[in-house]
Design a protein around this motif. Structure first.
Motif, PDB file in Angstrom:
ATOM      1  N   CYS A   1      -2.937  -5.596   8.884  1.00  0.00           N
ATOM      2  CA  CYS A   1      -3.679  -6.527   8.007  1.00  0.00           C
ATOM      3  C   CYS A   1      -2.746  -7.337   7.107  1.00  0.00           C
ATOM      4  O   CYS A   1      -3.206  -8.092   6.262  1.00  0.00           O
TER       5      CYS A   1
ATOM      6  N   GLU B   1      -1.727   4.731   9.013  1.00  0.00           N
ATOM      7  CA  GLU B   1      -1.531   3.661   8.028  1.00  0.00           C
ATOM      8  C   GLU B   1      -1.128   2.339   8.654  1.00  0.00           C
ATOM      9  O   GLU B   1      -1.075   1.316   7.975  1.00  0.00           O
TER      10      GLU B   1
ATOM     11  N   TYR C   1      -0.260  -6.053   4.994  1.00  0.00           N
ATOM     12  CA  TYR C   1       0.260  -5.357   3.818  1.00  0.00           C
ATOM     13  C   TYR C   1       1.583  -4.680   4.147  1.00  0.00           C
ATOM     14  O   TYR C   1       1.783  -4.197   5.257  1.00  0.00           O
TER      15      TYR C   1
ATOM     16  N   VAL D   1       3.857  -1.358   3.690  1.00  0.00           N
ATOM     17  CA  VAL D   1       3.456   0.043   3.587  1.00  0.00           C
ATOM     18  C   VAL D   1       4.644   0.862   3.098  1.00  0.00           C
ATOM     19  O   VAL D   1       5.722   0.810   3.694  1.00  0.00           O
TER      20      VAL D   1
ATOM     21  N   VAL E   1       1.188   5.110   0.633  1.00  0.00           N
ATOM     22  CA  VAL E   1       0.469   6.151   1.365  1.00  0.00           C
ATOM     23  C   VAL E   1       1.081   7.495   1.003  1.00  0.00           C
ATOM     24  O   VAL E   1       2.264   7.723   1.245  1.00  0.00           O
TER      25      VAL E   1
ATOM     26  N   VAL F   1       0.866  -1.167   0.000  1.00  0.00           N
ATOM     27  CA  VAL F   1       0.000   0.000   0.000  1.00  0.00           C
ATOM     28  C   VAL F   1       0.905   1.220   0.000  1.00  0.00           C
ATOM     29  O   VAL F   1       1.792   1.339   0.853  1.00  0.00           O
TER      30      VAL F   1
ATOM     31  N   PHE G   1      -2.997  -0.886   7.783  1.00  0.00           N
ATOM     32  CA  PHE G   1      -2.631  -1.730   6.641  1.00  0.00           C
ATOM     33  C   PHE G   1      -1.577  -2.761   7.043  1.00  0.00           C
ATOM     34  O   PHE G   1      -1.654  -3.918   6.658  1.00  0.00           O
TER      35      PHE G   1
END
Length: 77
Positions: free
Chosen positions: A52, A46, A54, A56, A32, A30, A49
């Motif tokens: 979860c 953030e 991911y 970053v 950002v 992801v 993420f």
């Protein structure tokens, strides 16, 4: 929500130096793009993420922190 300082790295690109933070978790990434007066070293929401699974990636926009304004035109994003 309070911003938390995180370690960053500077990459030398053709356009110039760009500061970024990469928190590796999983294969999906992801990106950002903070608005306002934020920089890559400030985590501000953030982490959801990362929690979860991911990875970053957060760059500092030109003119913020260790990304000089000469790295690109300023923008509101």
């Amino acid at each position: 929500m309070t911003a938390v300082e995180r370690p960053t790295t500077v990459a030398g690109l053709d356009a110039g130096a760009v500061e970024y933070r990469l928190e590796r978790r999983g294969e999906a990434v992801v990106v950002v793009a903070h608005g306002g007066h934020m920089r890559a070293g400030l985590a501000h929401g953030e982490e959801v993420f990362a929690e979860c699974g991911y990875s970053v990636l957060v760059p500092s926009r030109p003119g913020y922190s260790r990304t000089p304004l000469s790295a690109g035109p300023p923008s509101p994003m």
